[in-house]
Design an enzyme around this catalytic site. Sequence first.
Site, short mmCIF file in Angstrom:
data_model
loop_
_atom_site.label_atom_id
_atom_site.label_comp_id
_atom_site.label_asym_id
_atom_site.label_seq_id
_atom_site.Cartn_x
_atom_site.Cartn_y
_atom_site.Cartn_z
N LYS A 1 0.86 -1.07 -0.12
CA LYS A 1 -0.04 -0.31 -0.12
C LYS A 1 0.88 1.09 0.05
O LYS A 1 0.47 2.28 -0.80
CB LYS A 1 -0.84 -0.11 1.37
CG LYS A 1 -1.27 1.37 1.46
CD LYS A 1 -2.08 1.26 3.07
CE LYS A 1 -2.29 2.69 3.41
NZ LYS A 1 -1.37 3.43 4.42
N ASN A 2 1.87 1.10 0.97
CA ASN A 2 2.81 2.47 0.99
C ASN A 2 3.57 2.99 0.03
O ASN A 2 4.04 4.01 -0.10
CB ASN A 2 3.05 2.46 2.63
CG ASN A 2 2.28 2.90 3.49
OD1 ASN A 2 1.02 3.39 3.35
ND2 ASN A 2 2.33 2.43 4.83
N ASP B 1 3.57 0.11 12.12
CA ASP B 1 2.51 -0.53 11.43
C ASP B 1 2.06 -1.74 11.86
O ASP B 1 1.30 -2.48 11.44
CB ASP B 1 2.71 -0.12 9.84
CG ASP B 1 2.66 1.42 9.56
OD1 ASP B 1 2.08 2.18 10.47
OD2 ASP B 1 3.06 1.45 8.44
N ARG C 1 -8.91 0.54 3.41
CA ARG C 1 -8.30 1.44 2.78
C ARG C 1 -6.55 0.69 2.54
O ARG C 1 -6.11 1.04 1.84
CB ARG C 1 -7.69 2.50 3.84
CG ARG C 1 -8.65 3.54 4.21
CD ARG C 1 -8.48 4.75 4.71
NE ARG C 1 -6.78 4.80 4.59
CZ ARG C 1 -6.11 5.18 5.54
NH1 ARG C 1 -6.12 5.19 6.75
NH2 ARG C 1 -4.99 5.42 5.37
N ILE D 1 3.75 18.25 8.60
CA ILE D 1 4.39 18.03 7.22
C ILE D 1 5.51 19.06 7.29
O ILE D 1 6.00 19.38 5.96
CB ILE D 1 3.54 18.00 6.35
CG1 ILE D 1 2.57 19.21 6.09
CG2 ILE D 1 2.74 16.78 6.24
CD1 ILE D 1 1.91 19.51 4.53
N ASP D 2 5.98 19.61 8.35
CA ASP D 2 7.18 20.69 8.14
C ASP D 2 8.36 20.17 7.39
O ASP D 2 8.86 20.98 6.56
CB ASP D 2 7.51 21.09 9.59
CG ASP D 2 7.98 20.14 10.55
OD1 ASP D 2 7.14 18.87 10.58
OD2 ASP D 2 9.28 19.97 10.82
N GLN D 3 8.75 18.82 7.51
CA GLN D 3 9.88 18.50 6.67
C GLN D 3 9.67 18.50 5.11
O GLN D 3 10.56 18.64 4.51
CB GLN D 3 10.35 17.21 7.25
CG GLN D 3 10.59 17.13 8.65
CD GLN D 3 11.81 18.15 8.91
OE1 GLN D 3 12.82 18.37 8.48
NE2 GLN D 3 11.41 19.14 10.02
N ARG E 1 0.36 14.86 13.00
CA ARG E 1 1.11 14.47 11.85
C ARG E 1 1.33 15.72 11.20
O ARG E 1 1.18 15.89 9.94
CB ARG E 1 0.34 13.45 10.83
CG ARG E 1 -0.38 12.38 11.72
CD ARG E 1 -1.11 11.33 11.03
NE ARG E 1 -0.04 10.61 9.86
CZ ARG E 1 -0.54 9.59 9.38
NH1 ARG E 1 -1.70 9.00 9.29
NH2 ARG E 1 0.34 8.72 8.37
N ILE F 1 7.15 6.58 17.39
CA ILE F 1 6.51 7.36 15.95
C ILE F 1 5.25 8.11 16.32
O ILE F 1 5.43 9.11 16.03
CB ILE F 1 6.56 6.44 14.80
CG1 ILE F 1 7.67 5.35 14.74
CG2 ILE F 1 6.38 7.21 13.59
CD1 ILE F 1 8.96 5.67 14.30
N CYS G 1 -5.02 8.14 8.74
CA CYS G 1 -5.51 7.41 10.11
C CYS G 1 -5.07 8.76 11.22
O CYS G 1 -4.13 9.53 11.00
CB CYS G 1 -4.58 6.48 10.34
SG CYS G 1 -4.91 4.97 9.41
C1 EPZ Z 1 4.11 6.71 6.63
O1 EPZ Z 1 3.38 7.81 7.35
C2 EPZ Z 1 3.23 5.68 6.58
N1 EPZ Z 1 2.18 6.32 5.37
C3 EPZ Z 1 2.50 5.08 7.86
O2 EPZ Z 1 1.74 4.33 7.41
C4 EPZ Z 1 3.61 4.91 8.78
O3 EPZ Z 1 3.02 4.65 10.03
C5 EPZ Z 1 4.75 5.77 8.92
O4 EPZ Z 1 5.19 6.30 7.65
C6 EPZ Z 1 5.78 5.56 9.64
O5 EPZ Z 1 6.49 4.43 9.04
C7 EPZ Z 1 2.42 6.36 4.37
O6 EPZ Z 1 3.21 5.98 3.53
C8 EPZ Z 1 1.20 6.59 3.24
P1 EPZ Z 1 6.34 9.87 8.64
P2 EPZ Z 1 4.16 9.26 7.23
O7 EPZ Z 1 6.60 11.15 7.88
O8 EPZ Z 1 5.14 9.38 5.97
C9 EPZ Z 1 7.22 12.94 12.25
C10 EPZ Z 1 -0.24 2.71 7.87
O9 EPZ Z 1 -0.80 2.14 8.88
N2 EPZ Z 1 7.26 13.97 11.29
O10 EPZ Z 1 7.39 8.55 8.48
O11 EPZ Z 1 3.06 10.19 7.44
C11 EPZ Z 1 5.74 12.28 12.39
O12 EPZ Z 1 5.03 13.13 13.17
C12 EPZ Z 1 0.28 4.12 8.07
O13 EPZ Z 1 0.00 2.23 7.01
C13 EPZ Z 1 7.55 15.35 11.46
O14 EPZ Z 1 8.04 15.67 12.59
O15 EPZ Z 1 5.02 9.05 8.48
C14 EPZ Z 1 6.28 10.98 12.96
O16 EPZ Z 1 6.36 10.89 14.23
C15 EPZ Z 1 -0.09 4.99 8.96
N3 EPZ Z 1 7.58 16.13 10.34
C16 EPZ Z 1 7.33 10.68 12.25
O17 EPZ Z 1 8.04 11.88 11.66
C17 EPZ Z 1 7.28 15.89 8.90
O18 EPZ Z 1 7.20 16.68 8.41
C18 EPZ Z 1 7.64 9.73 11.10
O19 EPZ Z 1 6.35 10.04 10.39
C19 EPZ Z 1 6.84 14.54 8.79
C20 EPZ Z 1 6.98 13.68 9.92
#
Ligand code: EPZ
Length: 419
Positions: free
Chosen positions: A22-23, A306, A398, A124-126, A122, A328, A117
């Site tokens: 999926k991801n 996950d 989903r 998206i600053d990065q 969540r 996470i 979810c």
């Molecule tokens: C991806 O989410 C996955 N979703 C999530 O899967 C998964 O839990 C997650 O990665 C971690 O492996 C998709 O790929 C669509 P991150 P994502 O950016 O990209 C912080 C599932 O069940 N962060 O790696 O949104 C954030 O708060 C789903 O399949 C920032 O601070 O996750 C978190 O603590 C749920 N700033 C950590 O980083 C940012 O700009 C990791 O988030 C981005 C993230």
Amino acid sequence: MEKLVITGPTPLKGEVEINGAKNAAVAILPATLLIDGVCTINNLPNISDVQILCKILEEMGAKIVWNTSNEITIDTRNINTNQAPLDLTSKFRASYYLIGAMLGRTGEIEVGMPGGCKLGARPIDQHIKGFELLGATVEVGKGTISAKAKCLTGNSIYMDVVSVGATINVMLAAVLAKGTTIIDNAAKEPHIVDVANFLNTMGADIRGAGTDVIKINGVEKLHGDCTYSVVPDQIEAGTFMLAAIASKGDLLIKNCITKHLECITAKILEIGGNVEDYGDSIRVWYSKRPNKAIIKTLPYPGFPTDLQPQMGVVLATANGTSIINESIWESRFQYTEELNKMGAKITAQGKTAIFEGVESLSGAPVYSSDLRAGAALIVAGTAANGVTEVYNLEHIDRGYENIEEKFRQIGANIERVNE
Ligand code: EPZ
């Protein structure tokens, strides 16, 4: 309202085939916007997130033909708008990949604020930092995000946190930028490598995906005329591995990359489960009550967040007291309240949950708060005595194709009922 009705306990036994990830799929589909041509994607999971993304791409002018239920041919030559449908994009998380891809394609995009979810904050600053360092301006409005760039130019980007989404999004934006982009402290998940492989197959020049430094040399254009197969889903495979242990079963999990499952294999062996690795399939079986464990979720190759709820189901009936630290997401223990309704003894506070192992679970009506919580509750239902009803199936649909059919084929007594 639909629910899954599961009558347990049933040891899950037999063979199960894993779908595409999926991801990876939810990033590869937006990535097709960078191609001025036609390509075919197979091993695409037929899940609701993929269906919505296809709808979004079609509304933006793409032509999509479903060759089979897991293969599409997509023609993105006639994309005719810089606005992604706001109602659809705000339904799920991965719509943020449309920003990176459209910045690369036309330099302009507006999307609805990504949903997905509810796992706590969540940010998206990065993603935004990466786009800005490439030369874009990004505006976060009420319910929308828009980004614009006259020209994207490669740059060095250090990610303050390891983020799957930001790594992929910046990679998408950088593929057609002028010059070289370096992403430092990049995420290393298998789906990052898969998106890079897809883009490279189409003519991109991305090196180092799967390590924490990714180098992207911008190219003039991406060509189509290729077929790409999505990587097998590490999380779906892990879900069935843990289901084999939780249900006291014996499963051969086929079409997976066992290298991606090493952290789960290691934990299963540590708690006394059995694993045999055949490279592209893996057998997991139960022979005695699992031992307690200490788990901390981490970015790949650590134990994946996950799979944390599915592991929680195993530890709920383990011998002794286990601890899970979720590093996470802020709110990924909502499923523990549901497991407690089934007789588990779990205390969750902040990012830590303590599992006092009980002998067995009993069926109850339970509600999935998110995708993986839902999968965990199905697993719990197969292990529990009596009838479990799982609600809020939209979360589960989903990310898991045909979930009740797959569980039924390995012996679960499970039915989808429309109330
Ligand atoms: C991806 O989410 C996955 N979703 C999530 O899967 C998964 O839990 C997650 O990665 C971690 O492996 C998709 O790929 C669509 P991150 P994502 O950016 O990209 C912080 C599932 O069940 N962060 O790696 O949104 C954030 O708060 C789903 O399949 C920032 O601070 O996750 C978190 O603590 C749920 N700033 C950590 O980083 C940012 O700009 C990791 O988030 C981005 C993230």
